[in-house]
Design a protein around this motif. Structure first.
Motif, PDB file in Angstrom:
ATOM      1  N   UNK A 349       0.856  -1.190   0.000  1.00  0.00           N
ATOM      2  CA  UNK A 349       0.000   0.000   0.000  1.00  0.00           C
ATOM      3  C   UNK A 349       0.889   1.236   0.000  1.00  0.00           C
ATOM      4  N   UNK A 350       0.623   2.133  -0.963  1.00  0.00           N
ATOM      5  CA  UNK A 350       1.485   3.299  -1.147  1.00  0.00           C
ATOM      6  C   UNK A 350       1.357   4.269   0.023  1.00  0.00           C
ATOM      7  N   UNK A 351       0.117   4.485   0.492  1.00  0.00           N
ATOM      8  CA  UNK A 351      -0.066   5.315   1.685  1.00  0.00           C
ATOM      9  C   UNK A 351      -1.345   4.883   2.399  1.00  0.00           C
ATOM     10  N   UNK A 352      -1.489   5.304   3.649  1.00  0.00           N
ATOM     11  CA  UNK A 352      -2.564   4.803   4.511  1.00  0.00           C
ATOM     12  C   UNK A 352      -3.936   5.363   4.170  1.00  0.00           C
ATOM     13  N   UNK A 353      -4.002   6.348   3.285  1.00  0.00           N
ATOM     14  CA  UNK A 353      -5.302   6.959   2.988  1.00  0.00           C
ATOM     15  C   UNK A 353      -5.956   6.405   1.731  1.00  0.00           C
ATOM     16  N   UNK A 354      -5.229   5.634   0.945  1.00  0.00           N
ATOM     17  CA  UNK A 354      -5.791   5.092  -0.291  1.00  0.00           C
ATOM     18  C   UNK A 354      -6.979   4.179   0.009  1.00  0.00           C
ATOM     19  N   UNK A 355      -8.023   4.308  -0.809  1.00  0.00           N
ATOM     20  CA  UNK A 355      -9.196   3.451  -0.694  1.00  0.00           C
ATOM     21  C   UNK A 355      -9.402   2.687  -1.996  1.00  0.00           C
ATOM     22  N   UNK A 356     -10.346   1.762  -1.977  1.00  0.00           N
ATOM     23  CA  UNK A 356     -10.681   1.040  -3.205  1.00  0.00           C
ATOM     24  C   UNK A 356     -11.144   2.010  -4.285  1.00  0.00           C
ATOM     25  N   UNK A 357     -11.887   3.018  -3.881  1.00  0.00           N
ATOM     26  CA  UNK A 357     -12.368   3.998  -4.863  1.00  0.00           C
ATOM     27  C   UNK A 357     -11.215   4.725  -5.533  1.00  0.00           C
ATOM     28  N   UNK A 358     -10.112   4.915  -4.802  1.00  0.00           N
ATOM     29  CA  UNK A 358      -8.952   5.628  -5.356  1.00  0.00           C
ATOM     30  C   UNK A 358      -8.232   4.807  -6.420  1.00  0.00           C
ATOM     31  N   UNK A 359      -8.282   3.500  -6.279  1.00  0.00           N
ATOM     32  CA  UNK A 359      -7.446   2.680  -7.167  1.00  0.00           C
ATOM     33  C   UNK A 359      -8.235   1.945  -8.232  1.00  0.00           C
ATOM     34  N   UNK A 360      -9.563   2.008  -8.175  1.00  0.00           N
ATOM     35  CA  UNK A 360     -10.353   1.163  -9.051  1.00  0.00           C
ATOM     36  C   UNK A 360     -10.098   1.457 -10.525  1.00  0.00           C
TER      37      UNK A 360
END
Length: 884
Positions: A349-360
């Motif tokens: 994980x690149x950073x702790x704030x990333x969510x599924x919505x960010x990477x989809x």
């Protein structure tokens, strides 16, 4: 010991609470260590006596859960436990499990203890999810811990049934769950059918093979096989409930969903239905099946033939459409959950704030497709974009310029570098993994050179595929070698291992072995490094075969400092035991001992002796190796045989074998040995026939029934299923070539007993250690087979076994071919096989023109081949004769 056995008064609620609190603390300590074996105890009565079945509040529940049919159980009154008794109890998983269930059954009668019991169960499930492996769930060698407690909780409080589903880790091992972990699911299914409780369990379970484990072990004693698809087809309300339960489970434990819902290799909530659909298709094609008429309502004959699961209609919607709708609902529910909070998310994980919505929609996070990977462009851009001196690296590789760049290269974690740059090559690294294993989400778990070499080297050996200029075979190979110059330095390697050298020398044929070793040996290992590497090569915990390539590597490290291995041998058995993780020792009983050498240790020592000893003159430097080998070989072999005789291994049959083998020393050798034999006390008088009869009675199953066409005439044994025994057998073949007279006779006498009883299996196990790739027969070559047969001839093994080895290896390498002319001949096995068939066809022919001596030799060879064919089991003999 006293801390692991907790006293409790079942009639006192306060005592129950205190005991459960102590048990919870004990479990927490075990979870922190990551090992349950040896760290989970149990309960005893407050009067220091063990619990027995009559202490159970509901004995029928216990016996039904464990499928115990013993209604006439009459207990003996328990006696107070001594310290010795307590030690035995702590090693007895059956007693510990019983004690857990006694206490939990009683505690569940007190509603005010519910929070404590739920907390214990939730902490257990959290541990299961954390370790994500069924290995760590065993608290004895054959009993999983805690799932039975979750069943008790679910039956009392059905709202917690989901915990039982969550108990089974996503990456659990099929066989471990099939043999040790699914009976309780079947118990619930038999008792509750497709109830809310049962569907809650399945909806929350992320181990997608749970139902397959049940059906694989199904027997006629159970009323019905779980067929979830049939349930949903017959009862629409059950299907609706299951979908709601699935969505609730993802909200409770959010996790990423498999991108390909029907691919079958990862969890998907509809994955349970795939095998049921296959069964449905089978029934639809068989009019005589009992369920045929019902199947016709759901499936046409054409659909049954095509078997397109995605097109199958369930209550008016295709599985593909249902899958898409369900995935959308799950994604909508969990899209804003940070990746760090997802369960079973196994990517960095690149950073702790990333969510599924960010990477989809981020291309970097989309699945790797090999068709999108132009290896040349990907490799080149990786070097140019991720290295400050990337241009110089490319110049060196492709044009042999800027050679000074080699001095600039430093050891680099390539996987971490690629991830930090969000480079496409990172997805390739993770897709192919490391050594056929998935990479850890921890970026410190880097790939290795042999993981990535092929997709770098293939570019320059196949320039036409990548629209590159073909500069000729020599220059293309030089580019590959210069590329390796770069990679070896980036991986910080002092020298290459056997697998890496094989890629260079055997797979890509870039240079000779000597040239590869010389070019890519960049530094010398210290004595401590050499010792550690040699130790690790010999003692890999789950090593079932070495193969010639690995044996050569072991020998190469032995040669670096021949004093190291003799220094290691006195403690190597004990050290290997303690260095093996407890969870592996727990589930592999052969490793859970420190009295006997491992097969890998025996084989490594025997191979070194075969290379170093001339077989004639004593070599004091090799004396410690011979001492270790002789002392440990027979102990190991007789231990494996003793396992067939009972717990303690005491057996007159085994004694007969030991006496026969020991008596061979006096019967061997020249005049001096015979004089010693005559002047010594009378030997045991055990003949080979007596020893053979004893070995057969001790080790062999009864012959397979005549109606078993596959294995008729073949004796079977548990003995050769042991990895240790297989490697020990091969070690005898190696050592016998250089052993001195009496010892050689003993080695061969034991080896030939097993060879006579189990010829094919014995030869195949031994051949694996004479083949470069070990267990993979598809890579075996005719040259390796002939070298193995020559070795057998050198130690005077009957010629019929040499021909048997030839036939069996070829059959193993071509097990799926029905025509011998279609056998793979890349390594010469078809060419090897043809003359055997030709000779057998002409076995009754006599050539009167041959000189008498040559005719006798030809007759002897043909006779050996005929005997070899007779030794084949029914399946292989039929196959061989079908080609005549």
């Amino acid at each position: 010991m006293d801390q692991l056995l907790i006293q409790v008064n079942l009639d006192d609620k306060v005592s129950l609470q205190h005991a459960l609190t102590a048990f919870q603390a004990q479990l927490q300590a075990a979870y922190q260590q990551g090992e349950l074996i040896g760290n989970v105890g149990g309960f005893i009565r407050h009067d220091n006596k063990p619990f027995i079945r009559t202490d159970l509040l509901d004995r029928r529940q216990y016996e039904a859960m464990l499928f115990i049919n013993n209604s006439n159980f009459v207990p003996e009154p328990p006696e107070e436990l001594t310290e010795e008794d307590k030690a035995y109890v702590l090693e007895n998983g059956v007693f510990l499990r019983l004690s857990h269930m006694v206490v939990f059954q009683q505690a569940l009668t007190h509603d005010d203890l519910k929070p404590l019991l739920v907390e214990i169960c939730e902490q257990l499930v959290a541990f299961c999810i954390q370790v994500n492996s069924s290995n760590e769930l065993f608290f004895t060698s054959d009993i999983l811990f805690g799932n039975y407690l979750l069943v008790l909780l679910a039956e009392k409080y059905p709202e917690y049934a989901y915990l039982l589903g969550e108990y089974y880790p996503h990456d659990a091992y099929f066989d471990q769950i099939a043999y040790h972990g699914c009976d309780l699911i079947l118990y619930l299914f038999e008792k509750y059918g497709y109830s809310d409780l049962m569907l809650d369990v399945l909806a929350s379970c992320r181990f997608r093979y749970l139902l397959s484990c049940i059906t694989s072990n199904y027997n006629e004693g159970y009323e019905r096989v779980p067929r979830l698809l049939y349930c949903f087809l017959r009862q629409p309300e059950r299907w609706q409930y299951y979908q709601r339960a699935v969505l609730a489970s993802f909200k409770r434990r959010p996790m990423p969903l498999a991108n390909d819902a029907l691919a079958g290799h990862k969890y998907h909530p509809l994955g349970w239905l795939d095998s049921d659909f296959e069964y449905l298709c089978d029934q639809r094609m068989e009019p005589e099946e009992a369920g045929y008429a019902e199947c016709c309502q759901w499936l046409t004959e054409e659909q049954a033939e095509e078997r397109e699961f995605g097109d199958f209609m369930l209550h008016g919607h295709s599985i593909e459409a249902i899958s898409e709708s369900l995935e959308e609902a799950i994604f909508s529910a969990i899209q804003d959950v940070p990746l760090v909070q997802l369960y079973y998310y196994d990517a960095p994980i690149l950073n702790d704030t990333l969510t599924l919505a960010d990477i989809v929609n981020n291309p970097f996070y989309q699945p790797y497709d090999p068709d999108d990977d132009n290896e040349y462009e990907t490799n080149r851009s990786f070097l140019l974009e991720c290295f400050d001196n990337g241009k110089k690296i490319i110049n060196y590789i492709e044009d042999n310029r800027d050679a000074d760049v080699l001095d600039e290269l430093q050891p680099t974690n390539l996987r971490q570098l690629a991830f930090e740059h969000q480079h496409f090559i990172y997805k390739r690294f993770d897709y192919f993994g490391s050594g056929d294993m998935q990479l850890s989400s921890d970026l410190r778990h880097d790939i290795s050179l042999d993981d990535i070499a092929e997709r770098f080297l293939v570019v320059y050996q196949n320039p036409d595929i990548y629209d590159l200029e073909d500069e000729g075979e020599y220059e293309n190979d030089q580019k590959c070698l210069r590329l390796l110059d770069v990679l070896v330095r980036l991986f910080g390697k002092k020298e290459l291992n056997a697998d890496e050298l094989a890629i260079i020398v055997d797979d890509f044929e870039l240079c000779s072995m000597q040239q590869a070793v010389r070019r890519f040996t960049l530094a010398q290992f210290s004595a401590n490094e050499t010792r550690d590497i040699l130790y690790e090569l010999i003692n890999e915990p789950l090593q079932s075969t070495f193969g010639l390539r690995k044996l050569d590597e072991i020998y190469r490290f032995y040669q670096k400092d021949k004093s190291l291995l003799p220094e290691m041998l006195p403690t190597i058995i004990e050290r290997a035991y303690y260095d093996t993780p407890a969870d592996i020792r727990g589930v592999v009983p052969a490793l859970n001992q420190q009295e006997f050498a491992r097969g890998s240790q025996l084989l490594a020592v025997a191979y070194i002796l075969a290379q170093e000893d001339d077989g004639l003159f004593a070599n004091s430097q090799l004396a410690p190796l011979w001492h270790f080998y002789y002392q440990e070989l027979y102990k190991r072999c007789y231990h494996e045989m003793a396992l067939e005789a009972g717990k303690d291994g005491e057996s007159p049959l085994l004694d007969t074998i030991k006496q026969y083998v020991a008596g061979q020393a006096a019967a061997s050798g020249g005049l001096l040995a015979r004089f010693k034999a005559k002047s010594a006390p009378a030997s045991s008088g055990v003949s080979k026939a007596d020893a053979l009869a004893a070995a057969q009675q001790l080790l062999a199953y009864d012959r397979v029934d005549d109606d078993d066409e596959q294995n008729r005439d073949e004796m079977r044994t548990h003995l050769l299923e042991s990895d240790a025994m297989g490697m020990a057998l091969a070690s005898m073949v190696y050592a016998a070539k250089v052993a001195k007279g009496p010892q050689k006779k003993q080695l061969l006498s034991l080896f030939e007993l097993l060879l006579t009883l189990f010829p094919s299996k014995t030869l195949l196990l031994c051949f694996q250690e004479f083949s470069a790739d070990g267990e993979h027969f598809a890579a075996a070559s005719a040259a390796e087979v002939e070298a193995f047969c020559d070795w057998l001839a050198d130690i005077k093994i009957d010629e019929k076994y040499q021909y048997l080895a030839r036939i069996q290896v070829v059959h193993q390498a071509n097990k799926y071919e029905d025509d011998w002319q279609e056998f793979d001949d890349d390594h010469g096995l078809q060419t090897l096989y043809g003359p055997l068939l030709k000779r057998y066809r002409a076995k009754d022919n006599v050539d009167d023109e041959l000189p008498a001596m040559l005719a006798r030799r030809e007759q002897k060879i043909t006779g050996a081949l005929v005997e070899a064919v007779a030794l084949l089991n029914h399946q292989h003999r039929t196959r061989f004769l079908s080609f005549i």
